[in-house]
Scaffold this motif. Sequence first.
Motif, short mmCIF file in Angstrom:
data_model
loop_
_atom_site.label_atom_id
_atom_site.label_comp_id
_atom_site.label_asym_id
_atom_site.label_seq_id
_atom_site.Cartn_x
_atom_site.Cartn_y
_atom_site.Cartn_z
N MET A 1 48.36 35.49 48.08
CA MET A 1 48.57 35.17 46.70
C MET A 1 49.44 34.04 46.62
SD MET A 1 47.75 38.14 44.83
CE MET A 1 48.30 37.52 43.43
N LYS A 2 48.70 33.30 45.87
CA LYS A 2 49.36 31.74 45.62
C LYS A 2 50.14 31.77 44.23
CE LYS A 2 46.06 29.18 46.56
NZ LYS A 2 44.91 28.27 46.93
N THR A 3 51.20 31.04 44.19
CA THR A 3 51.87 31.09 42.64
C THR A 3 51.04 30.46 41.79
OG1 THR A 3 53.96 31.47 43.81
CG2 THR A 3 53.92 30.41 41.48
N SER A 4 50.17 29.48 42.00
CA SER A 4 49.72 28.68 41.05
C SER A 4 48.35 29.61 40.59
CB SER A 4 48.89 27.44 41.85
OG SER A 4 48.47 27.63 43.06
N SER A 5 47.66 30.49 41.50
CA SER A 5 46.59 31.46 41.13
C SER A 5 47.16 32.38 40.29
CB SER A 5 46.17 32.15 42.40
OG SER A 5 45.82 31.04 43.27
N VAL A 6 48.53 32.86 40.46
CA VAL A 6 49.00 33.90 39.56
C VAL A 6 49.05 33.43 38.11
CG1 VAL A 6 50.96 35.33 39.35
CG2 VAL A 6 50.22 35.18 41.52
N LEU A 7 49.99 31.92 38.16
CA LEU A 7 50.07 31.33 36.95
C LEU A 7 48.88 31.22 35.91
CD1 LEU A 7 52.96 28.83 37.88
CD2 LEU A 7 53.06 30.73 36.17
N ALA A 8 47.73 30.43 36.55
CA ALA A 8 46.72 30.45 36.31
C ALA A 8 45.94 31.73 35.67
CB ALA A 8 45.41 29.83 37.06
N ALA A 9 45.88 32.85 36.37
CA ALA A 9 45.36 34.16 36.13
C ALA A 9 46.01 34.61 34.79
CB ALA A 9 45.75 35.26 37.24
N TYR A 10 47.55 34.35 34.78
CA TYR A 10 48.19 35.22 33.42
C TYR A 10 48.08 34.16 32.29
CZ TYR A 10 49.01 39.17 36.20
OH TYR A 10 48.89 40.44 36.83
N ARG A 11 47.80 32.90 32.65
CA ARG A 11 47.63 32.05 31.51
C ARG A 11 46.05 32.45 30.90
NH1 ARG A 11 47.21 27.10 34.00
NH2 ARG A 11 49.37 27.20 34.23
N ARG A 12 45.29 32.88 31.64
CA ARG A 12 43.97 33.28 30.96
C ARG A 12 44.35 34.70 30.07
NH1 ARG A 12 42.01 32.17 36.08
NH2 ARG A 12 41.64 34.29 36.73
N TYR A 13 45.13 35.66 31.09
CA TYR A 13 45.18 36.88 30.39
C TYR A 13 46.19 37.28 29.27
CZ TYR A 13 43.42 38.79 35.04
OH TYR A 13 42.79 39.20 36.00
N ALA A 14 46.88 36.06 29.09
CA ALA A 14 48.02 36.33 27.96
C ALA A 14 47.72 36.80 26.60
CB ALA A 14 48.76 35.17 27.82
N LYS A 15 46.49 36.22 25.99
CA LYS A 15 46.08 36.47 24.70
C LYS A 15 45.20 37.92 24.69
CE LYS A 15 46.73 32.68 21.96
NZ LYS A 15 46.42 31.31 22.09
N VAL A 16 44.59 38.23 25.63
CA VAL A 16 43.89 39.44 25.67
C VAL A 16 44.50 40.64 26.47
CG1 VAL A 16 41.51 38.24 25.45
CG2 VAL A 16 42.41 38.65 27.82
N TYR A 17 45.65 40.30 27.12
CA TYR A 17 46.20 41.19 27.96
C TYR A 17 46.52 42.77 27.33
CZ TYR A 17 49.48 43.30 31.31
OH TYR A 17 50.19 44.30 32.43
N ASP A 18 47.14 42.71 26.07
CA ASP A 18 47.31 44.05 25.45
C ASP A 18 46.23 44.93 25.30
OD1 ASP A 18 49.69 42.76 25.53
OD2 ASP A 18 49.90 42.87 23.36
N VAL A 19 45.21 44.21 25.12
CA VAL A 19 43.67 45.22 24.82
C VAL A 19 43.20 45.41 26.13
CG1 VAL A 19 41.33 44.77 23.82
CG2 VAL A 19 43.28 43.77 22.78
N VAL A 20 43.26 44.62 27.04
CA VAL A 20 42.51 44.96 28.35
C VAL A 20 43.53 45.85 29.26
CG1 VAL A 20 41.76 44.00 30.55
CG2 VAL A 20 41.36 42.65 28.50
N PHE A 21 44.80 45.56 29.43
CA PHE A 21 45.69 46.45 30.32
C PHE A 21 46.48 47.15 29.44
CE2 PHE A 21 44.43 42.52 32.47
CZ PHE A 21 43.83 43.01 33.44
N GLY A 22 46.75 47.06 28.13
CA GLY A 22 47.85 47.96 27.61
C GLY A 22 47.77 49.54 27.81
N LYS A 23 46.55 49.82 27.80
CA LYS A 23 46.45 51.57 27.63
C LYS A 23 46.59 51.78 29.18
CE LYS A 23 46.05 53.12 23.51
NZ LYS A 23 47.46 53.87 23.32
N VAL A 24 45.61 51.21 29.86
CA VAL A 24 45.62 51.43 31.39
C VAL A 24 47.11 51.77 31.88
CG1 VAL A 24 44.54 50.94 33.58
CG2 VAL A 24 43.67 50.02 31.68
N PHE A 25 48.13 50.88 31.57
CA PHE A 25 49.45 51.06 32.31
C PHE A 25 50.25 51.67 31.38
CE2 PHE A 25 48.61 46.71 34.33
CZ PHE A 25 47.74 47.22 35.40
N GLU A 26 49.85 52.23 30.24
CA GLU A 26 50.72 52.91 29.18
C GLU A 26 51.64 54.22 29.67
OE1 GLU A 26 49.66 52.88 25.31
OE2 GLU A 26 50.93 54.66 24.83
#
Length: 210
Positions: A1-26
């Motif tokens: 895992m590279k920090t730059s990849s993590v940052l890029a991934a969560y930059r992509r996820y931020a706006k859709v995170y709640d819809v995609v991962f909200g329930k799975v982790f609830e």
Amino acid sequence: MKTSSVLAAYRRYAKVYDVVFGKVFETGRRRVVSQINHMPRVQRVLEAGVGTGLSLGLYRHDLQVVGIDLSVEMLAQAKRRVARHGLTQVKALDVMDVQHLTYPDDDFDVVVAMYVLSVVPDPGQALAELIRVCRPGGTVIVLNHFTAETGHMGPLIQRPLSRFSNALGWRPYFPLRPLLDRANGIEVGPVHRLPPFGMFAMVEGRKTTS
Ligand SMILES: C[S@@+](CC[C@H](N)C(=O)[O-])C[C@H]1O[C@@H](n2cnc3c(N)ncnc32)[C@H](O)[C@@H]1O
């Protein structure tokens, strides 16, 4: 895992995170925060990798919750949520790396990391930092997907997926034992497997030394 990849991934996820991962982790999130809410003599809580802040409204209103996250974009969503819902228990939301916390030793009564350790480059270092900033007698809670250590299916499926870790922004193969073997200054309690399918586990430890 590279920090730059993590940052890029969560930059992509931020706006859709709640819809995609909200329930799975609830379920896990609710279980962990409920556990904290029932603890006596707890005031300061650190939530590391707070993300979009889906857990923040669940905390008791008399707690003082500090959230940190490496991703500015995820944290921006959390800040919006705090403002929208007037979450007065949230005292600060800071951009910070869980592997290098800027808080002093023994600063928090409870420290918690939900679905975070499998996304950092050095989970052992992150856990050591969480333990460092927790006061002696305080509680460290980790909630994560951990590869099942009994049976062969977990390692068989998850180990080959590890090469996609950077693209996914998390580690598919993540056994618990090696992480706990590196954890010093903490007495680890039972491991609670959580739904769906016991895929996630909550581990609670008590800090023993300063
Ligand atoms: C799977 S999300 C979990 C978010 C939240 N805890 C939840 O329950 O939905 C992982 C979060 O960890 C954050 N993160 C990744 N690496 C980090 C690091 N080194 N330090 C702090 N946060 C980190 C990501 O930006 C992301 O918000």
